[in-house]
Design an enzyme around this catalytic site. Structure first.
Site, PDB file in Angstrom:
ATOM      1  CG  HIS A 282     -37.688   1.341   1.944  1.00 39.15           C
ATOM      2  ND1 HIS A 282     -38.350   0.566   1.015  1.00 39.15           N
ATOM      3  CD2 HIS A 282     -36.676   0.575   2.401  1.00 39.15           C
ATOM      4  CE1 HIS A 282     -37.756  -0.609   0.907  1.00 39.15           C
ATOM      5  NE2 HIS A 282     -36.726  -0.622   1.735  1.00 39.15           N
ATOM      6  CG  HIS A 325     -27.980   1.703  -0.014  1.00 39.89           C
ATOM      7  ND1 HIS A 325     -28.910   1.171  -0.859  1.00 39.89           N
ATOM      8  CD2 HIS A 325     -27.343   0.635   0.538  1.00 39.89           C
ATOM      9  CE1 HIS A 325     -28.860  -0.146  -0.835  1.00 39.89           C
ATOM     10  NE2 HIS A 325     -27.909  -0.496   0.005  1.00 39.89           N
ATOM     11  CD  GLU A 331     -26.198  -4.374   0.616  1.00 45.66           C
ATOM     12  OE1 GLU A 331     -26.703  -4.508  -0.526  1.00 45.66           O
ATOM     13  OE2 GLU A 331     -26.454  -3.408   1.347  1.00 45.66           O
ATOM     14  CG  HIS A 355     -24.705  -4.385  -4.730  1.00 50.68           C
ATOM     15  ND1 HIS A 355     -25.964  -4.898  -4.590  1.00 50.68           N
ATOM     16  CD2 HIS A 355     -24.534  -4.162  -6.054  1.00 50.68           C
ATOM     17  CE1 HIS A 355     -26.554  -4.974  -5.780  1.00 50.68           C
ATOM     18  NE2 HIS A 355     -25.704  -4.537  -6.679  1.00 50.68           N
ATOM     19  CG  HIS A 361     -25.822  -1.112  -3.978  1.00 49.95           C
ATOM     20  ND1 HIS A 361     -24.748  -0.739  -3.195  1.00 49.95           N
ATOM     21  CD2 HIS A 361     -26.666  -1.761  -3.136  1.00 49.95           C
ATOM     22  CE1 HIS A 361     -24.932  -1.150  -1.954  1.00 49.95           C
ATOM     23  NE2 HIS A 361     -26.095  -1.756  -1.880  1.00 49.95           N
TER      24      HIS A 361
END
Length: 427
Positions: A282, A325, A331, A355, A361
């Site tokens: 990803h 992460h 964010e 976050h 999260h």
């Protein structure tokens, strides 16, 4: 509207733009020449932002005796008015309040970060609009504003011309540009990123090369359109975190022609061309950056505006949603439409989450179990549009946001049922 690039020009009357010089002794049509600068005069050419405006009256005539007015729910960094325990946070959509709300009355600040006085940081706001501004005008001296439409359509009348946006479109209004916000289809609800730092620009593509992501040609600037209107009106200015208002006798949207590279613009997020892994793993979310506000530290943004749109996911032997992460960046995330793959429940259009720096999260329990056990055939994410305002600064939650009934106090429980799968005897 024209395209987004290094320089533009537009005139509402033929010959209104002077030829060969910016400030002739006498401008066509008896206009005044005025320069609007978004950077120091001596900034390098690649970073120099300025436009020449040819207007009926210079801005010094759009002036009067200003008085402070109530800021309402608009807050500016630094702003510490509540202390919440550190945790990932999420809110359900906030209903459009009842009553008459123009743009200025409908701003609700959710987070602030950095310090506006030092030209660093940002604020994340919601806007709620139930009626158009009439004989009212506004400009923001503290920062540029990015409108992210989520519900209802807006017309933003600017000094440079008209910008219309609908859900899945954004509009960026540079610092100091005067506007009037009207409803095209309402009521309207959306998000605003108030950027105190360097102006939004296209990110470097690096190894991606010349194509994909947000393409320069898809950014549109307005065609010149002026108002030669005499009559009582109000001009409100946001300066130093405070709202100031004065009365005028004529519209300040009186620019007949303009040229330069400091101008408002719009972009349709559905034109974003995502790239991604086509074998395994990803990729970092930086591949979804539409616009960035750079800082003095290379590679560390004052703000990144990131969008998660329709796309194919094809990676083999890969956990496809975002991994768990902790991030040095903070964010603020919103959802315009559809479903976000890492949070299939609880995060719905009109909602938002925070976050913060170095708080953990990632996918909720259902998303983890599904992604861990699904058949990994090509899968298309359809009719989705999520975004992030990501900044290097920790974001402070306002008192208004902390007290919202839509704050999901059980948000952290979305990870409560994650199971221990570790077994040292089984690979």
């Amino acid at each position: 509207m024209s395209g987004f690039g290094n320089g533009f020009e537009s005139e509402a009357l033929p010959g209104a733009l002077p030829v060969g010089r910016n400030s002739p002794q006498k401008c066509p049509y008896g206009l005044y020449a005025e320069q609007l600068s978004g950077s120091p005069f001596t900034a390098p050419r690649v970073a120099n932002e300025r436009s020449w405006l040819y207007r009926i009256r210079p801005t010094v005539k759009h002036w009067g005796r200003f008085a402070k007015i109530d800021n309402g729910y608009w807050r500016t960094a630094p702003c510490v008015e509540t202390e919440m325990p550190i945790a990932p946070l999420r809110w359900s959509p906030v209903p459009v309040p009842r009553g008459k709300l123009t743009f200025l009355k409908g701003i609700r600040t959710i987070t602030t970060a950095g310090d506006a006085a030092t030209h660093a940081g940002m604020a994340a706001h919601l806007y709620f609009i139930t009626e158009s501004m009439q004989d009212e005008y506004f400009y923001n001296a503290d920062g540029e504003m990015m409108f992210v439409a989520q519900e209802g359509s807006l017309r933003i009348a600017t000094e440079f011309g008209i910008i219309d946006i609908e859900p899945c479109e954004v509009a960026v209004i540079p610092r100091g540009v005067k506007i009037r916000v009207e409803l095209l289809q309402g009521p309207a609800r959306g998000y605003i990123c108030e950027n105190y730092g360097g102006a939004f620009t296209l990110p470097e593509r690096g190894p991606i090369g010349a194509n994909c992501l947000a393409n320069q040609r898809d950014f549109l600037t307005p065609v010149a359109s002026y108002e030669d209107h005499d009559g009582d009106c109000t001009l409100t200015v946001k300066w130093g975190g405070q709202l100031w208002a004065t009365q005028l006798k004529h519209s300040p949207l009186d620019v007949v022609a303009w040229h330069g590279n400091y101008a408002p613009y719009k972009y349709d997020l559905r034109h974003y061309s995502p790239v991604g892994p086509i074998l395994y793993d990803h990729a970092d979310p930086s591949i979804y950056t539409v616009l960035t506000s750079p800082s003095e530290t290379p590679g560390t943004a004052n703000i990144d505006f990131v969008v998660f749109c329709d796309r194919w996911m094809v990676a083999e032997n890969t956990f496809r949603p975002p991994w768990y992460h902790m991030n040095v960046m903070s964010e603020f995330m919103g959802l315009v439409q559809g479903v976000y793959d890492a949070k299939p429940h609880g995060f719905v259009p009109g909602g938002f989450s925070l976050h913060n720096c170095m708080l953990p999260h990632g996918p909720d329990t259902e998303a983890f179990e599904h992604a861990s056990n699904m058949e990994l055939k090509p899968q298309r994410q359809t009719d989705t549009m999520a975004f992030m305002f990501e900044t290097r600064f920790a974001q402070r939650v306002t008192k208004f946001a902390a007290e919202l009934p839509s704050l999901q106090k059980d948000y952290v429980d979305c990870w409560a049922n994650l199971q221990k799968h570790f077994d040292p005897k089984r690979r």
